[in-house]
Write a protein that holds these residues in place. Structure first.
Motif, short mmCIF file in Angstrom:
data_model
loop_
_atom_site.label_atom_id
_atom_site.label_comp_id
_atom_site.label_asym_id
_atom_site.label_seq_id
_atom_site.Cartn_x
_atom_site.Cartn_y
_atom_site.Cartn_z
N CYS A 78 0.84 -1.20 0.00
CA CYS A 78 0.00 0.00 0.00
C CYS A 78 0.87 1.25 0.00
O CYS A 78 1.80 1.36 0.82
CB CYS A 78 -0.90 0.00 1.22
SG CYS A 78 -1.95 -1.46 1.35
N HIS A 79 0.56 2.18 -0.87
CA HIS A 79 1.30 3.44 -0.97
C HIS A 79 0.38 4.60 -0.59
O HIS A 79 -0.78 4.63 -0.98
CB HIS A 79 1.80 3.67 -2.40
CG HIS A 79 2.75 2.63 -2.89
ND1 HIS A 79 4.11 2.77 -2.80
CD2 HIS A 79 2.53 1.42 -3.47
CE1 HIS A 79 4.69 1.70 -3.32
NE2 HIS A 79 3.75 0.86 -3.73
N GLY A 80 0.92 5.55 0.18
CA GLY A 80 0.18 6.76 0.49
C GLY A 80 -0.81 6.65 1.62
O GLY A 80 -1.61 7.56 1.83
N MET A 81 -0.77 5.55 2.33
CA MET A 81 -1.67 5.34 3.47
C MET A 81 -0.95 4.49 4.50
O MET A 81 0.02 3.79 4.18
CB MET A 81 -2.97 4.67 3.03
CG MET A 81 -2.78 3.28 2.46
SD MET A 81 -4.25 2.64 1.61
CE MET A 81 -4.09 3.45 0.02
N ALA A 82 -1.41 4.55 5.75
CA ALA A 82 -0.75 3.80 6.80
C ALA A 82 -1.75 3.36 7.85
O ALA A 82 -2.77 4.03 8.09
CB ALA A 82 0.35 4.64 7.45
N ALA A 83 -1.46 2.23 8.48
CA ALA A 83 -2.19 1.79 9.66
C ALA A 83 -1.64 2.56 10.86
O ALA A 83 -0.44 2.53 11.12
CB ALA A 83 -2.03 0.30 9.86
N VAL A 84 -2.51 3.27 11.55
CA VAL A 84 -2.10 4.07 12.72
C VAL A 84 -2.97 3.67 13.90
O VAL A 84 -4.02 3.04 13.75
CB VAL A 84 -2.20 5.58 12.44
CG1 VAL A 84 -1.31 5.97 11.26
CG2 VAL A 84 -3.64 6.00 12.17
N TRP A 85 -2.52 4.06 15.08
CA TRP A 85 -3.30 3.75 16.28
C TRP A 85 -4.48 4.71 16.42
O TRP A 85 -4.35 5.90 16.17
CB TRP A 85 -2.41 3.83 17.52
CG TRP A 85 -1.38 2.75 17.56
CD1 TRP A 85 -0.03 2.90 17.52
CD2 TRP A 85 -1.60 1.34 17.66
NE1 TRP A 85 0.61 1.68 17.57
CE2 TRP A 85 -0.34 0.70 17.67
CE3 TRP A 85 -2.76 0.54 17.75
CZ2 TRP A 85 -0.20 -0.68 17.75
CZ3 TRP A 85 -2.62 -0.84 17.82
CH2 TRP A 85 -1.35 -1.43 17.83
N ALA A 86 -5.60 4.15 16.82
CA ALA A 86 -6.81 4.94 17.01
C ALA A 86 -6.80 5.61 18.39
O ALA A 86 -6.05 5.22 19.29
CB ALA A 86 -8.05 4.04 16.87
N ALA A 87 -7.68 6.58 18.54
CA ALA A 87 -7.70 7.38 19.77
C ALA A 87 -8.30 6.63 20.96
O ALA A 87 -7.98 6.93 22.10
CB ALA A 87 -8.50 8.66 19.53
N GLY A 88 -9.18 5.65 20.70
CA GLY A 88 -9.84 4.94 21.79
C GLY A 88 -9.33 3.53 21.98
O GLY A 88 -8.27 3.15 21.45
N PHE A 89 -10.10 2.73 22.72
CA PHE A 89 -9.71 1.36 23.05
C PHE A 89 -10.87 0.42 22.77
O PHE A 89 -12.04 0.82 22.75
CB PHE A 89 -9.33 1.27 24.53
CG PHE A 89 -8.16 2.13 24.92
CD1 PHE A 89 -6.87 1.67 24.82
CD2 PHE A 89 -8.37 3.44 25.36
CE1 PHE A 89 -5.79 2.47 25.16
CE2 PHE A 89 -7.31 4.26 25.71
CZ PHE A 89 -6.01 3.76 25.61
N ARG A 90 -10.55 -0.85 22.58
CA ARG A 90 -11.59 -1.86 22.40
C ARG A 90 -12.23 -2.18 23.75
O ARG A 90 -11.52 -2.38 24.75
CB ARG A 90 -11.01 -3.15 21.79
CG ARG A 90 -10.43 -2.96 20.42
CD ARG A 90 -10.33 -4.26 19.66
NE ARG A 90 -9.54 -5.29 20.34
CZ ARG A 90 -9.25 -6.48 19.81
NH1 ARG A 90 -9.69 -6.77 18.60
NH2 ARG A 90 -8.52 -7.35 20.47
N GLU A 91 -13.54 -2.31 23.77
CA GLU A 91 -14.24 -2.58 25.02
C GLU A 91 -13.90 -3.97 25.57
O GLU A 91 -13.76 -4.16 26.77
CB GLU A 91 -15.75 -2.46 24.82
CG GLU A 91 -16.23 -1.03 24.64
CD GLU A 91 -17.74 -0.95 24.60
OE1 GLU A 91 -18.40 -1.98 24.85
OE2 GLU A 91 -18.26 0.15 24.32
N ARG A 92 -13.75 -4.96 24.68
CA ARG A 92 -13.65 -6.33 25.18
C ARG A 92 -12.31 -6.67 25.82
O ARG A 92 -12.23 -7.57 26.64
CB ARG A 92 -13.99 -7.34 24.07
CG ARG A 92 -13.04 -7.40 22.91
CD ARG A 92 -13.62 -8.34 21.86
NE ARG A 92 -12.81 -8.45 20.67
CZ ARG A 92 -11.86 -9.34 20.51
NH1 ARG A 92 -11.57 -10.20 21.47
NH2 ARG A 92 -11.17 -9.41 19.37
#
Length: 209
Positions: A78-92
């Motif tokens: 993939c070019h021009g995009m990235a997996a980044v960390w989200a601001a929240g958390f998973r509930e489970r």
């Protein structure tokens, strides 16, 4: 057979993924040559940049959310995009989840699910389509399979709610490739106002099936 699920556990999030394309069924990965005929043209390409490329997670989807059928997972650059960390958390489990963002000049390896309509419906439920994430068609960047062939019109889940927007730490997004989950849980910051990607919303009536 290429591997069994236990070689690629789902914990810690986002789980482990094989460095190859595969067809997943019965708790194991098989060569892409075993995929159904015409899978590139008859199935819907959906970018998997977080846990959905993890074999054990796919089995969890089968066990918990009713996923059926062989799943085609093709490794993609993939070019021009990235997996980044989200601001929240998973509930489970309290893990910080992934989200997708624009990243000019960045190249990352992820995967593309080539999904049936029923499989896409399972992904919609898992990702909380319309609440946590939105399903969109990517209109910038490039996604190419291992053989160099382009994936035209790939879909992706991008942040909808504030807790699934990219986390900004000192004004910068945090790439998953740089910071592991154990450190990501400890980060503090604010949600970005936008993922920065040029996308086209996908209506439910426009989805196959």
């Amino acid at each position: 057979m290429l591997f069994v699920d236990r070689k690629y556990p789902a914990e810690p999030y986002p789980g482990a993924r094989p460095g190859c394309s595969f067809v997943h069924r019965d708790g194991a990965g098989y060569p892409l040559s075993t995929a159904r005929p015409r899978w590139r043209t008859e199935l819907t390409p959906v970018l998997a940049y977080g846990s959905n490329a993890c074999p054990e997670k796919i089995t969890w989807l089968r066990r918990t959310m009713g996923l059926t059928g062989a799943v085609v997972v093709a490794r993609a650059r993939c070019h021009g995009m990235a997996a980044v960390w989200a601001a929240g958390f998973r509930e489970r489990d309290g893990a910080r989840p992934a989200t997708l963002a624009a990243a000019p000049g960045v190249e990352e390896w992820h995967a593309v699910w080539f999904a049936t309509p029923d499989q896409l419906a399972v992904l919609d439920r898992c990702e909380g389509r319309g609440t946590r994430y939105d399903l969109v068609r990517l209109r910038e960047g490039a996604v190419r399979l291992e053989d160099g062939s382009p994936v035209e019109g790939a879909l992706a889940y991008v942040g909808a709610a504030a807790e699934r927007m990219p986390l900004l730490v000192d004004g910068e997004m945090v790439r998953m490739a740089v910071v592991p989950q154990r450190r990501a849980r400890l980060l503090t910051g604010v949600p970005a106002a936008s993922h920065g990607l040029r996308v086209e919303p996908v209506s439910r009536s426009a989805c196959p099936g």
